[in-house]
Design an enzyme around this catalytic site. Structure first.
Site, PDB file in Angstrom:
ATOM      1  N   LYS A   1       0.836  -1.203  -0.074  1.00 52.86           N
ATOM      2  CA  LYS A   1      -0.094  -0.096  -0.130  1.00 52.86           C
ATOM      3  C   LYS A   1       0.922   1.321  -0.013  1.00 52.86           C
ATOM      4  CE  LYS A   1      -4.295   0.730   0.047  1.00 52.86           C
ATOM      5  NZ  LYS A   1      -5.500   0.026  -0.071  1.00 52.86           N
TER       6      LYS A   1
ATOM      7  N   ASP B   1      -6.897   4.120  -4.713  1.00 50.97           N
ATOM      8  CA  ASP B   1      -7.633   4.027  -3.227  1.00 50.97           C
ATOM      9  C   ASP B   1      -8.415   5.489  -3.328  1.00 50.97           C
ATOM     10  OD1 ASP B   1      -7.546   2.145  -0.717  1.00 50.97           O
ATOM     11  OD2 ASP B   1      -7.346   4.224  -0.086  1.00 50.97           O
TER      12      ASP B   1
HETATM   13  O1  2IT Z   1      -8.132  -1.407  -0.733  1.00 47.31           O
HETATM   14  C1  2IT Z   1      -8.057  -1.947  -1.920  1.00 47.31           C
HETATM   15  O2  2IT Z   1      -7.976  -3.405  -2.156  1.00 47.31           O
HETATM   16  C2  2IT Z   1      -7.785  -1.041  -2.950  1.00 47.31           C
HETATM   17  N1  2IT Z   1      -7.499  -0.018  -3.006  1.00 47.31           N
HETATM   18  C3  2IT Z   1      -7.512  -1.537  -4.450  1.00 47.31           C
HETATM   19  C4  2IT Z   1      -6.202  -2.107  -4.670  1.00 47.31           C
HETATM   20  C5  2IT Z   1      -5.677  -2.652  -6.133  1.00 47.31           C
HETATM   21  O3  2IT Z   1      -4.628  -2.991  -6.335  1.00 47.31           O
HETATM   22  O4  2IT Z   1      -6.457  -2.513  -6.882  1.00 47.31           O
END
Ligand code: 2IT
Length: 444
Positions: free
Chosen positions: A124, A164
């Site tokens: 993340k 996100d």
């Molecule tokens: O919290 C999540 O799963 C997302 N923000 C999506 C992450 C993604 O790699 O599509």
């Protein structure tokens, strides 16, 4: 497994990270019985190894606004665990972002990605940059400055970021534009791209659609249907939009949605025009939901209130962590809510989950219910690797199958006497795959 000791160590090592500690506590408390029955995990110190991210990058992002003023923000990428595949997870641009936020999200992402059935590790990233009130050029300049640092740490088989909160299609476009310039190649290093340059047609809808498919599965166990159900949603961003679209299409009535300024009550329910308007609201960058009630006169706006006071069958929180607290949970229970679905990551406080589970309310945790978003990101990676576009119908069918499989796994590991504990089910099922991979990969 000594949960108390491990949690005390995590707390001592990360004294300023309450969100991370909350996320770790929930997982450890729900997997301990399973882990204690399978001694290989303790023997390999799997839990101690899982609660420490592989690495954390922090960098400075300097950018200039439209007036020529210079700003300094913080950028991060947390690469949490890549036992089952490249690090994968979104980027959040929000003033509350700090290392604590991104560690909790990266930790959760590891379990969620494991549930999707696809080979993706957890990561993340993001920044404390606030997109609110920024012009399109300011957003572009910030994204470009952010990517000049981030590009050093990512790659299509190394770490694949996506969106996100605060990062949608527009931001991914600007980020990817800079990435391909710096890297001199067109690889699918970000997901959520525009359909014209390698994106999956259904990625914008995927999180919301997936959550609704999950809810349908939960209702099916109870021999019930989504048709005719009254639903409240928090947030009015991409995820809330996807939920409203699919739930309405399936005959449910979405009667409440919210923003940081308050909530909208629309007793008539949403329709195509109103759902499309949600996109306009988000694109305005103003972060307020009130204009909905100005445009659609029958809807009412309640300033500074949360939508959880509205009497509904199904409540779906899809804004931000800890947005639904103990008091909200008690109000929902009192009003006879049948199902609460966490679509934001850790959208409910630990106390709220306790209240809902005690009252035997059907409750879905975010890492299971919102996994369709990253799941379709995984499909976008496959499409990019084979240099082929897929149709919306094909992606939707795979998304649906993925959500069915996640639900089945949650039931398998979460079935209690007269209640399905989806939190336990999701955590145990997500844990097993990562833990077994770590054992096979050795200590490295
Ligand atoms: O919290 C999540 O799963 C997302 N923000 C999506 C992450 C993604 O790699 O599509």
């Amino acid at each position: 497994m000594d949960v108390k000791k491990i949690l005390a160590d995590v707390k001592a090592k990360n004294p300023d990270q309450p969100l991370f500690l909350q996320a770790v506590t929930e997982v450890l408390e729900t997997i301990k019985d399973y882990v204690n029955k399978h001694p290989q995990y303790d023997a390999h110190k799997i839990i101690e190894r899982m609660v420490e991210p592989d690495r954390v990058y922090q960098f400075k992002v300097e950018w200039m606004d439209d007036k020529g003023e210079i700003h300094v923000n913080r950028g991060f990428r947390v690469q949490f665990n890549n036992a089952i595949g490249p690090y994968k997870g979104g980027l959040r641009f929000h003033p509350t972002v700090n290392l604590d936020t991104l560690k909790f999200l990266g930790f959760e992402q590891t379990f969620k990605n494991s549930l999707t059935t696809l080979p993706m590790g957890g990561g993340k990233g993001g920044s404390d940059f606030d997109p609110k009130g920024k012009s399109d050029t300011e957003i572009m300049h910030f994204c470009q400055a952010f990517m000049t640092e981030l590009f050093k740490y990512i790659g299509p088989d190394r770490d694949v970021p996506a969106g996100d909160i605060g990062v949608g299609g527009r931001e991914i476009g600007y980020l990817y534009g800079m990435y391909k310039k710096l890297a001199c190649e067109n690889t699918g290093v970000l997901t959520g791209k525009g359909a014209q340059f390698g994106g999956s047609i259904l990625r914008p809808e995927a999180t919301g659609f997936g959550a609704v498919y999950f809810v349908e599965n939960m209702l099916k166990v109870k021999k019930d249907k989504i048709k005719g159900k009254k639903i409240s949603i928090s947030g009015f961003g991409n995820v809330a939009w996807g939920i409203a679209k699919k739930a309405t299409e399936l005959g449910a009535k979405v009667i409440a949605l919210s923003g940081p300024d308050g909530y909208i009550l629309d007793e008539e329910g949403m329709n195509e025009k109103k759902i499309d308007y949600m996109l306009e609201l988000r694109e305005s960058n103003n972060n307020v939901v009130k204009p909905y009630a100005t445009k659609f006169k029958k809807a009412k706006f309640f300033a500074g209130k949360k939508p959880w006071e509205v009497k509904v069958d199904i409540a779906m929180c899809s804004a931000i962590q800890n947005e639904l607290d103990e008091k909200d949970a008690k109000t929902l229970v009192k009003n006879g809510v049948k199902l609460v679905c966490e679509v934001s990551n850790m959208g409910c406080t630990a106390k709220a989950v306790e209240v809902l589970q005690k009252a035997k309310v059907n409750f879905a945790p975010g890492k299971a219910a919102n996994a369709g978003g990253v799941g379709v990101s995984g499909l976008e990676m496959s499409q990019n690797a084979e240099h082929l576009p897929w149709t919306a119908a094909e992606v939707d069918q795979r998304l649906h199958a993925m959500m069915d499989s996640i639900h089945e796994n949650c039931v398998k590991y979460g079935q209690e006497k007269d209640y399905i504990n989806y939190v336990k089910g999701a955590n145990v099922a997500g844990f097993i795959k990562v833990a077994d991979a770590m054992i096979q990969l050795g200590v490295c």
